[in-house]
Design a protein around this motif. Structure first.
Motif, short mmCIF file in Angstrom:
data_model
loop_
_atom_site.label_atom_id
_atom_site.label_comp_id
_atom_site.label_asym_id
_atom_site.label_seq_id
_atom_site.Cartn_x
_atom_site.Cartn_y
_atom_site.Cartn_z
N VAL A 226 0.02 -1.71 -8.52
CA VAL A 226 1.14 -1.44 -7.61
C VAL A 226 0.70 -1.56 -6.16
O VAL A 226 1.39 -2.17 -5.33
CB VAL A 226 1.73 -0.03 -7.89
CG1 VAL A 226 2.83 0.29 -6.87
CG2 VAL A 226 2.27 0.05 -9.31
N SER A 227 -0.46 -1.01 -5.84
CA SER A 227 -0.92 -1.04 -4.45
C SER A 227 -1.39 -2.42 -4.01
O SER A 227 -1.46 -2.71 -2.82
CB SER A 227 -2.07 -0.03 -4.25
OG SER A 227 -3.23 -0.44 -4.96
N GLN A 228 -1.70 -3.28 -4.98
CA GLN A 228 -2.24 -4.61 -4.68
C GLN A 228 -1.28 -5.75 -5.00
O GLN A 228 -1.65 -6.92 -4.86
CB GLN A 228 -3.54 -4.82 -5.46
CG GLN A 228 -4.64 -3.83 -5.12
CD GLN A 228 -5.11 -3.95 -3.69
OE1 GLN A 228 -5.35 -5.06 -3.20
NE2 GLN A 228 -5.28 -2.83 -3.01
N CYS B 229 8.54 1.12 -7.39
CA CYS B 229 7.79 1.49 -6.18
C CYS B 229 7.86 0.38 -5.14
O CYS B 229 7.91 0.65 -3.93
CB CYS B 229 6.35 1.83 -6.53
SG CYS B 229 6.20 3.30 -7.57
N ARG C 94 1.16 6.86 -6.96
CA ARG C 94 0.14 7.89 -7.19
C ARG C 94 0.73 9.29 -7.17
O ARG C 94 0.10 10.25 -7.63
CB ARG C 94 -0.98 7.76 -6.16
CG ARG C 94 -1.90 6.57 -6.43
CD ARG C 94 -3.15 6.61 -5.59
NE ARG C 94 -2.89 6.49 -4.16
CZ ARG C 94 -2.76 5.32 -3.53
NH1 ARG C 94 -2.86 4.19 -4.19
NH2 ARG C 94 -2.54 5.29 -2.23
N LEU D 92 6.02 -0.38 -11.30
CA LEU D 92 5.61 -1.30 -10.23
C LEU D 92 6.83 -1.79 -9.46
O LEU D 92 6.86 -1.74 -8.22
CB LEU D 92 4.84 -2.48 -10.84
CG LEU D 92 4.17 -3.47 -9.86
CD1 LEU D 92 3.07 -4.25 -10.58
CD2 LEU D 92 5.13 -4.44 -9.21
N ASP E 181 -1.59 1.63 -11.70
CA ASP E 181 -1.37 2.15 -10.34
C ASP E 181 -2.04 1.27 -9.30
O ASP E 181 -1.49 1.04 -8.22
CB ASP E 181 -1.90 3.58 -10.24
CG ASP E 181 -1.05 4.59 -11.00
OD1 ASP E 181 -0.02 4.19 -11.59
OD2 ASP E 181 -1.42 5.78 -11.01
N TRP E 182 -3.24 0.80 -9.61
CA TRP E 182 -3.94 -0.09 -8.68
C TRP E 182 -3.15 -1.38 -8.48
O TRP E 182 -3.04 -1.90 -7.37
CB TRP E 182 -5.34 -0.39 -9.21
CG TRP E 182 -6.17 -1.22 -8.26
CD1 TRP E 182 -6.88 -0.78 -7.18
CD2 TRP E 182 -6.37 -2.64 -8.30
NE1 TRP E 182 -7.49 -1.84 -6.54
CE2 TRP E 182 -7.20 -2.98 -7.22
CE3 TRP E 182 -5.92 -3.65 -9.15
CZ2 TRP E 182 -7.61 -4.30 -6.95
CZ3 TRP E 182 -6.30 -4.96 -8.89
CH2 TRP E 182 -7.13 -5.28 -7.81
N SER F 62 3.76 1.33 -1.54
CA SER F 62 4.14 1.39 -2.96
C SER F 62 3.07 2.12 -3.76
O SER F 62 3.38 2.91 -4.66
CB SER F 62 4.31 -0.04 -3.52
OG SER F 62 5.25 -0.79 -2.81
N GLY F 63 1.81 1.85 -3.43
CA GLY F 63 0.70 2.51 -4.12
C GLY F 63 0.68 4.01 -3.89
O GLY F 63 0.37 4.79 -4.81
N GLN F 64 1.01 4.44 -2.68
CA GLN F 64 1.09 5.88 -2.41
C GLN F 64 2.20 6.52 -3.23
O GLN F 64 2.05 7.64 -3.74
CB GLN F 64 1.34 6.11 -0.92
CG GLN F 64 0.20 5.71 0.00
CD GLN F 64 0.57 5.93 1.45
OE1 GLN F 64 0.93 7.03 1.86
NE2 GLN F 64 0.51 4.88 2.24
N LYS G 193 0.83 -1.21 0.00
CA LYS G 193 0.00 0.00 0.00
C LYS G 193 0.87 1.26 0.00
O LYS G 193 0.50 2.28 -0.59
CB LYS G 193 -0.96 -0.02 1.19
CG LYS G 193 -2.08 -1.04 1.01
CD LYS G 193 -3.21 -0.87 2.01
CE LYS G 193 -2.85 -1.30 3.39
NZ LYS G 193 -4.03 -1.28 4.31
#
Length: 255
Positions: free
Chosen positions: A47-49, A157, A27, A154, A44-45, A22-24, A20
């Motif tokens: 990356v966060s998942q 991050c 973004r 990905l 981007d999604w 990484s997701g920040q 999560k």
């Protein structure tokens, strides 16, 4: 699980929490470097998942008898890890075919194509087939350079989040985890030689060149699990009874 051993404790960070972060990071990617699009939103999604595979495994961490410490994402038993990877990829693909493809490529990249381990070879073959099927199901052509850029972002991050999670804040360059001493492995048009991180102090990390829109902070949730509690109660109980704390890291441009 990310596990950092200290004298009397294990500092433990769940993989999905690291993802999560990484997701920040993604973004906040500098707008000049990549135009926003529906495809980028899905990337981007992803990356966060990308580490959602670890959610069920990290709920109940297990003990590594050989190393006398909790298993981490690095040394977790292979069979269970590969099964979790495939579940996580399927969950991502259920929400976004493109995200599933990126996550599949990410996990695939952990292993050598020359591996003689039958489990790894089977995993790699399965993921090659999955990526082909997902691409066909998307029914749209994706320029190779855009696809590669999303994949590189990905992995960058992911690495930057690991950089702040796997080692002590403020650590000197020569004491860093070997993965990061010479900078991150990914290259971009604006950073053909890669990006170099550096701990400015115990709170700030500088990046050269700076790929983000502006300086911003993230909070890392962690548990400081006592070795004494583990010995008395067992790892699972000690882990769940340990309070979650947070530490702040701020990403800043290099001087």
């Amino acid at each position: 699980m990310i596990v950092n051993e200290q004298e009397h404790h294990f500092l433990m960070i769940e993989q999905h929490e690291h993802a999560k972060i990484s997701g920040q990071i993604v973004r906040n990617w500098k707008k000049d470097f990549l135009l926003r699009s529906k495809l980028r939103e899905e990337a981007d999604w992803a990356v966060s998942q990308h580490d959602r595979a670890w959610i069920p495994l990290d709920k109940d961490p297990i003990w590594n008898e050989e190393k006398n410490r909790p298993y981490s994402f690095i040394d977790y038993p292979l069979t269970e890890k590969l099964e979790a990877y495939q579940r996580g990829i399927e969950e991502a693909a259920d929400q976004s075919l493109y995200a599933g493809m990126l996550c599949s490529m990410h996990y695939q990249s952990f292993f050598s194509e020359d591996s003689e381990d039958p489990e790894i070879r089977s995993f790699l073959e399965d993921e090659k087939d999955r990526q082909k099927n997902l691409y066909q199901a998307m029914k749209r052509d994706i320029p190779k350079d855009i696809y590669q850029l999303h994949f590189q972002r990905l992995q960058f991050c992911d690495d930057l989040s690991l950089y702040i999670c796997m080692q002590e804040s403020g650590i000197s360059k020569d004491e860093e985890v070997s993965w990061f001493k010479n900078g991150f492995r990914q290259s971009f048009d604006f950073a053909p030689g890669g990006i170099m991180p550096h701990w400015v102090d115990e709170k700030q990390v500088s990046l050269r060149p700076f790929p983000l829109e502006y300086s911003f902070e993230v909070q890392i949730p962690y548990r400081m699990v006592s070795k004494e509690d583990i010995e008395k109660k067992g790892l699972k109980e000690a882990y769940h009874q340990t309070e979650i704390n947070h530490r702040v890291v701020v990403f800043v441009p290099s001087d």
